[in-house]
Design a protein around this motif. Structure first.
Motif, PDB file in Angstrom:
ATOM      1  N   PRO A   1       2.691  -7.884   5.774  1.00  0.00           N
ATOM      2  CA  PRO A   1       2.674  -7.760   4.321  1.00  0.00           C
ATOM      3  C   PRO A   1       1.336  -7.233   3.799  1.00  0.00           C
ATOM      4  O   PRO A   1       0.272  -7.604   4.294  1.00  0.00           O
ATOM      5  CB  PRO A   1       2.935  -9.195   3.845  1.00  0.00           C
ATOM      6  N   ILE A   2       1.428  -6.374   2.801  1.00  0.00           N
ATOM      7  CA  ILE A   2       0.253  -5.760   2.186  1.00  0.00           C
ATOM      8  C   ILE A   2      -0.088  -6.531   0.911  1.00  0.00           C
ATOM      9  O   ILE A   2       0.803  -6.847   0.120  1.00  0.00           O
ATOM     10  CB  ILE A   2       0.538  -4.280   1.824  1.00  0.00           C
ATOM     11  N   PRO A   3      -1.369  -6.876   0.695  1.00  0.00           N
ATOM     12  CA  PRO A   3      -1.728  -7.533  -0.573  1.00  0.00           C
ATOM     13  C   PRO A   3      -1.212  -6.727  -1.758  1.00  0.00           C
ATOM     14  O   PRO A   3      -1.230  -5.487  -1.744  1.00  0.00           O
ATOM     15  CB  PRO A   3      -3.258  -7.554  -0.533  1.00  0.00           C
ATOM     16  N   THR A   4      -0.759  -7.421  -2.768  1.00  0.00           N
ATOM     17  CA  THR A   4      -0.119  -6.761  -3.915  1.00  0.00           C
ATOM     18  C   THR A   4      -0.991  -5.668  -4.512  1.00  0.00           C
ATOM     19  O   THR A   4      -0.492  -4.586  -4.877  1.00  0.00           O
ATOM     20  CB  THR A   4       0.226  -7.803  -4.996  1.00  0.00           C
ATOM     21  N   ASP A   5      -2.286  -5.908  -4.588  1.00  0.00           N
ATOM     22  CA  ASP A   5      -3.160  -4.921  -5.214  1.00  0.00           C
ATOM     23  C   ASP A   5      -3.467  -3.730  -4.299  1.00  0.00           C
ATOM     24  O   ASP A   5      -4.139  -2.789  -4.726  1.00  0.00           O
ATOM     25  CB  ASP A   5      -4.459  -5.566  -5.684  1.00  0.00           C
ATOM     26  N   ARG A   6      -2.979  -3.773  -3.039  1.00  0.00           N
ATOM     27  CA  ARG A   6      -3.211  -2.659  -2.124  1.00  0.00           C
ATOM     28  C   ARG A   6      -1.939  -1.864  -1.839  1.00  0.00           C
ATOM     29  O   ARG A   6      -1.964  -0.907  -1.056  1.00  0.00           O
ATOM     30  CB  ARG A   6      -3.784  -3.168  -0.792  1.00  0.00           C
TER      31      ARG A   6
END
Length: 526
Positions: free
Chosen positions: A365-370
């Protein structure tokens, strides 16, 4: 005569994530050139590069603004020529990703097309009047969510975009469009490119009358918008045969060029893209392993159905991963990823290996801001976030995994310090070492590269088949389960096991036990 693309293995590079040479955090052509020796050591035969053409990057290169240039983020045309020469000097073929269904909305063709209804390039794209009661001309959906039509207030019409509104669909029913796109392909063929992977080929022609698509009776809440409707009229139209034939006719004017079509269709429709009398694309991508349940019975049935569907003389191909779908190691786990490698590289046909799968990258999973993927941003929580499979390649345990001296455009995988190319290259028990061994066997044994295939009836969680060519016979057995499996196989010399046991002097075969997650290759007498 066997062509290189039949006996060879194709390796897909997502250029933004492979190797950065200038510290901007984005992979580039010089970076790919610097890592060619990895591909040689691995043992692949060709490298396919996802789009590197000038682009606003609304969809990271799949929105092309110039079909005969190089985006400055990736380098220059001279850098490309250097890469091509370096690849050829190492015996590697080089394939480009061609995007014929749509261009960027910033392409000069579309800028002209939307400038006025009377512009000569108006019909290069698909424009329609609003529906009689107002609104979009029909109910077609975008693959990225919402309507596939965008209203242009200046001209009072809608244009079609099966993807982002920044990716207007070209009108392949217009002979001028066909000629211009074939000229673009010719430009790269003349430069020495060995072939193309052709993006969303099955979408390039739409029904001439643009009727509504029927509802999908299997759609349920939580599925993507695109699945609400059956693409009866927006995809896979009969006239696509003419487009494919034109591309093949061009490719055949050059020596040993290959066309690979991205086509997500059932086998009965997929195989039609080989074309009448083999005059279509050489390899319509077979993506079924990306979605088939990971069981011996399901995969055996898949092999049988695919082989039965192939037209006479058609060459098969197999794919386990790409830049749009979850990685195989994430789907089946690291132990079964070793079994999956044996499967991919021993089935009959051309395998395509996605960069990073050879070291067991999983994505995460990718951090939301990235998050960068426009599909995931438009349908959060529903669409698969393709960023997860586009994370930078980890080369070593130096800062930023040796990918860049700057800030990577996407985060690195959390295990990059231990799961990287350098670490696995030094470990004879690694997944990378297994891939090298398998690719060495493919080069050494004609039965694996171009031989026939026949399934062997076994029970339980084991998939078994034999590959034969002339007087050579190899038997492959894969335990897709988590328990010991007892099977009877022909006796022969053990060429490979995924368990990293030393190859014993004695033959192996007869009544044997396959350990959990074990796959073996035997050489037996004919």
């Amino acid at each position: 005569m066997t062509s290189w693309w039949q006996s060879g293995t194709i390796y897909q590079v997502y250029p933004r994530s492979f190797q950065d040479s200038d510290g901007d955090g984005i992979g580039d052509l010089k970076g790919i050139e610097a890592r060619l020796d990895h591909l040689v050591a691995l043992g692949v035969d060709a490298v396919w590069i996802s789009p590197i053409f000038p682009s606003p990057m609304a969809d990271f290169g799949y929105d092309v603004a110039d079909y005969t240039g190089i985006d400055p983020r990736f380098g220059t045309i001279a850098d490309f020529d250097d890469l091509l020469a370096a690849a050829h000097a190492r015996g590697l073929k080089l394939l480009l990703d061609f995007v014929p269904n749509h261009s960027s909305s910033e392409h000069p063709w579309f800028q002209a097309s939307r400038s006025a209804r009377t512009d000569p390039k108006r019909d290069w794209y698909i424009w329609r009047d609003p529906a009689p009661g107002g609104g979009p001309p029909n109910n077609w959906q975008s693959f990225f969510g919402g309507s596939a039509w965008e209203y242009d207030k200046a001209s009072g019409q809608y244009y079609l975009h099966l993807f982002l509104k920044e990716q207007p669909d070209l009108n392949w029913r217009n002979p001028a469009v066909q000629a211009a796109m074939l000229d673009a392909m010719r430009f790269w063929f003349d430069r020495g490119v060995d072939g193309f992977r052709i993006d969303v080929l099955w979408l390039a022609i739409k029904h001439a009358d643009f009727p509504d698509n029927p509802s999908n009776p299997d759609w349920r809440e939580g599925m993507q918008d695109i699945d609400r409707l059956l693409p009866t009229h927006s995809a896979d139209q009969p006239e696509i045969t003419g487009v494919v034939t034109a591309m093949r006719t061009l490719a055949d004017q050059y020596d040993e060029r290959v066309l690979i079509g991205e086509i997500y269709l059932p086998f009965d429709r997929l195989v039609t893209y080989y074309g009448p009398d083999g005059g279509g694309v050489h390899l319509p991508f077979n993506f079924e392993l990306l979605q088939t349940p990971w069981t011996a019975q399901a995969i055996a049935r898949l092999i049988t159905d695919y082989e039965a569907a192939l037209p006479p003389g058609a060459w098969p191909n197999w794919v386990l991963g790409n830049h749009d779908k979850p990685r195989i190691a994430a789907r089946v786990g690291q132990a079964q990823a070793r079994v999956a490698a044996v499967l991919l590289l021993t089935l009959r046909g051309t395998p395509t290996l996605y960069a990073g799968d050879e070291i067991g990258m999983t994505g995460e999973p990718i951090p939301t801001d990235r998050i960068r993927d426009p599909q995931a941003l438009r349908e959060p929580g529903i669409a698969f976030n393709r960023d997860e499979v586009r994370m930078p390649m980890p080369w070593n345990d130096s800062p930023n995994a040796g990918f860049t001296t700057g800030e990577p455009w996407l985060p690195l995988g959390s295990d990059w310090r231990t799961r990287n190319v350098a670490a696995q290259a030094a470990d004879p028990a690694s997944l990378l070492a297994l891939h090298r061994d398998l690719l060495h066997l493919r080069r050494k044994h004609a039965a694996l590269a171009t031989g026939d295939i026949a399934l062997i009836a076994v029970e339980g969680d084991v998939l078994a088949y034999e590959r034969t060519a002339d007087d050579e016979r190899l038997v492959i057995a894969l335990n897709l389960g988590t328990t010991d499996q007892h099977v009877t196989l022909p006796e022969g010399e053990l060429l490979l096991t995924t368990l990293n046991e030393p190859v014993p002097e004695a033959d192996r075969g007869g009544e044997i036990t396959l350990a959990p997650d074990e796959a073996i290759i035997l050489r037996v007498s004919r």
